[in-house]
Enzyme design. Structure first.
Site, short mmCIF file in Angstrom:
data_model
loop_
_atom_site.label_atom_id
_atom_site.label_comp_id
_atom_site.label_asym_id
_atom_site.label_seq_id
_atom_site.Cartn_x
_atom_site.Cartn_y
_atom_site.Cartn_z
N GLY A 63 32.54 6.05 -31.66
CA GLY A 63 33.90 5.93 -31.12
C GLY A 63 34.95 5.89 -32.22
N THR B 237 34.21 0.68 -37.33
CA THR B 237 33.95 0.27 -35.95
C THR B 237 34.96 -0.79 -35.54
OG1 THR B 237 32.42 -0.81 -34.41
CG2 THR B 237 32.16 -1.35 -36.73
N ILE B 238 35.52 -0.64 -34.36
CA ILE B 238 36.43 -1.67 -33.85
C ILE B 238 35.64 -2.92 -33.45
CG2 ILE B 238 38.14 0.01 -33.06
CD1 ILE B 238 37.17 -0.56 -30.19
N ASP B 239 34.32 -2.77 -33.23
CA ASP B 239 33.49 -3.88 -32.79
C ASP B 239 33.23 -4.89 -33.91
OD1 ASP B 239 33.28 -2.78 -30.26
OD2 ASP B 239 31.44 -1.70 -30.73
N MET C 102 36.79 -4.31 -25.08
CA MET C 102 35.64 -3.54 -25.52
C MET C 102 34.76 -4.38 -26.45
SD MET C 102 37.42 0.19 -26.12
CE MET C 102 35.90 1.16 -26.04
N GLY C 103 33.48 -4.07 -26.45
CA GLY C 103 32.50 -4.80 -27.26
C GLY C 103 31.25 -5.06 -26.45
N ARG C 104 30.22 -4.22 -26.69
CA ARG C 104 29.03 -4.28 -25.85
C ARG C 104 28.20 -5.53 -26.14
NH1 ARG C 104 27.42 0.46 -27.04
NH2 ARG C 104 26.20 -0.19 -28.85
N GLU D 239 33.25 -6.64 -22.33
CA GLU D 239 32.65 -5.74 -21.36
C GLU D 239 31.14 -5.92 -21.25
OE1 GLU D 239 33.34 -1.73 -22.66
OE2 GLU D 239 32.39 -2.03 -24.61
N LEU E 110 42.99 2.29 -25.03
CA LEU E 110 44.23 2.00 -25.74
C LEU E 110 43.97 1.13 -26.97
CD1 LEU E 110 46.93 1.32 -22.99
CD2 LEU E 110 46.95 3.09 -24.74
#
Length: 385
Positions: free
Chosen positions: A12, A135-137, A180-182, A236, A287
């Site tokens: 992503g 990664t944004i995570d 977001m963030g699995r 999420e 976003l």
């Protein structure tokens, strides 16, 4: 010696992924190596399909815009390379006489990068493979934080502050915001920083702690009755006590991961059904990784630097490493950049520290960690009530 470079993006995008690409391009040009610079269109898919862009002479005006451009200017993909793909990969690299391969991505992409490094070694190729973290995570191992996280964290904090202010101004419902963030709660935790700005009650639900829905509903009702408004930030990927996601899309992505989705709506439905309190579900979604409105300058500069240093390492003949960040936060924030072996990063997942998790919230220690990455102070709102 003239060396050709290939850069590829995986996973992503982030608000500053293109800043790393700018660092690669300008780093390659300043090295005056004399070789060509290629980019794989849509990451691994471009390598497999021999679909490369020649960026050697990309216009300087376009390159300068990369730092203000979200997502990926060369395209990305979610494709996990397997043994059957390696012949096509080798064919592409040999055809274009690639001596340096730079792969920008997260956990799975660093696994791809590591495998390509080993493949080159086994094949006797003169190929330097270097990973560029993204990664944004914020779940990449070894590095203090990942480029992309600071900007997405700032967005999450500001979004929570603004939604929280709205919930506080008209406290007739509970607002649930899905972040977001699995599997890692770093980004959801960043949303909690907006609570102090908004003056709203806030609950933070991270995937590292299974959710007891009964306890959650009881605490949500208690806080809502305080009359200050209530915002719930939920990852999420949050799971229940049974270990199953509270919401599951039923879809599996290109890396083999189950795609979560709908956690906020699921909790809103529970609130209305069990508590008879109106609830709204909000999901900023993409976003958070596409907006440039709240990009962190610290994040942008660090993203540029890891790209530039990746070029330097590869041109120097070093391989099998990722550019990682070491950070000092006292007496003031300062970052250092190091090369760390890909073997320690590939498929390793850095979870949110258990000691920073409190009941439906996070400890102040997280704010000390995160705030310097946001690139400036959060907004300040008036409080007249």
């Amino acid at each position: 010696m003239k060396k050709n470079i290939l850069v590829a993006h995986g996973g992503g995008p982030t608000p500053v992924m293109n800043s790393s690409l700018q660092g690669v391009i300008e780093g390659a040009r300043s090295a005056s190596n004399g070789g060509k610079l290629f980019a794989a269109r849509f990451g691994a898919e471009g390598i497999l399909g021999d679909d490369l862009l020649d960026l050697t002479d990309a216009p300087a005006g376009q390159v300068s815009l990369l730092g203000a451009t979200p997502a990926s200017a060369i395209g990305s993909c979610r494709r996990k390379l397997g043994e059957a793909d390696y012949p096509a990969v080798l064919q592409c690299l040999k055809k274009h006489d690639i001596q340096c391969l730079l792969y920008n991505g997260g956990n799975d992409s660093m696994d791809t990068c590591h495998k390509l490094s080993l493949l080159a070694e086994r094949s006797g190729m003169e190929l330097s493979v270097v990973g560029i973290p993204k990664t944004i995570d914020n779940d990449l191992a070894v590095t203090d934080h990942s480029p992309g996280y600071g900007s997405a964290a700032r967005f999450a904090a500001v979004a929570a502050a603004e939604i929280g202010a709205d919930a506080s101004a008209l406290p007739i419902h509970i607002v649930v915001m899905e972040v977001m963030g699995r599997n890692a709660g770093w980004l959801t935790a960043a949303a909690s920083l907006g609570a102090a700005v908004s003056g709203c009650e806030m609950m933070t639900l991270l995937p590292e702690r299974p959710l007891d829905t009964g306890a959650f509903l009881a605490e949500a009702e208690r806080r809502f009755r305080l009359g200050r408004g209530l915002l719930v930030a939920v990852s999420e990927g949050v799971c229940g006590l049974d270990g199953r996601p509270i919401a599951d899309s039923g879809i599996v992505d290109g890396f083999g991961h189950r795609v979560p989705g709908g956690a906020a709506q699921r909790l809103s439905d529970l609130i209305m059904q069990e508590l008879s309190i109106k609830s709204r579900s909000e999901k900023p979604g993409l976003l958070g990784r596409a907006s440039m409105a709240h990009v962190s300058e610290v994040d942008r500069q660090e993203a540029y630097e890891v790209g530039r240093r990746a070029v330097q390492a590869a041109l120097a003949g070093r391989s099998g490493s990722m550019i990682a960040i070491r950070a000092e936060r006292s007496p003031q924030y300062a970052a250092q950049f190091i090369e760390t072996p890909l073997a320690g990063v590939a498929n390793a997942e850095k979870k949110f520290p258990a000691e920073w998790i409190e009941d439906f919230g996070v400890s102040p220690a997280f704010a000390d960690y995160c705030l310097p990455l946001l690139g400036g102070a959060l907004p300040v709102f008036a409080h007249l009530r």
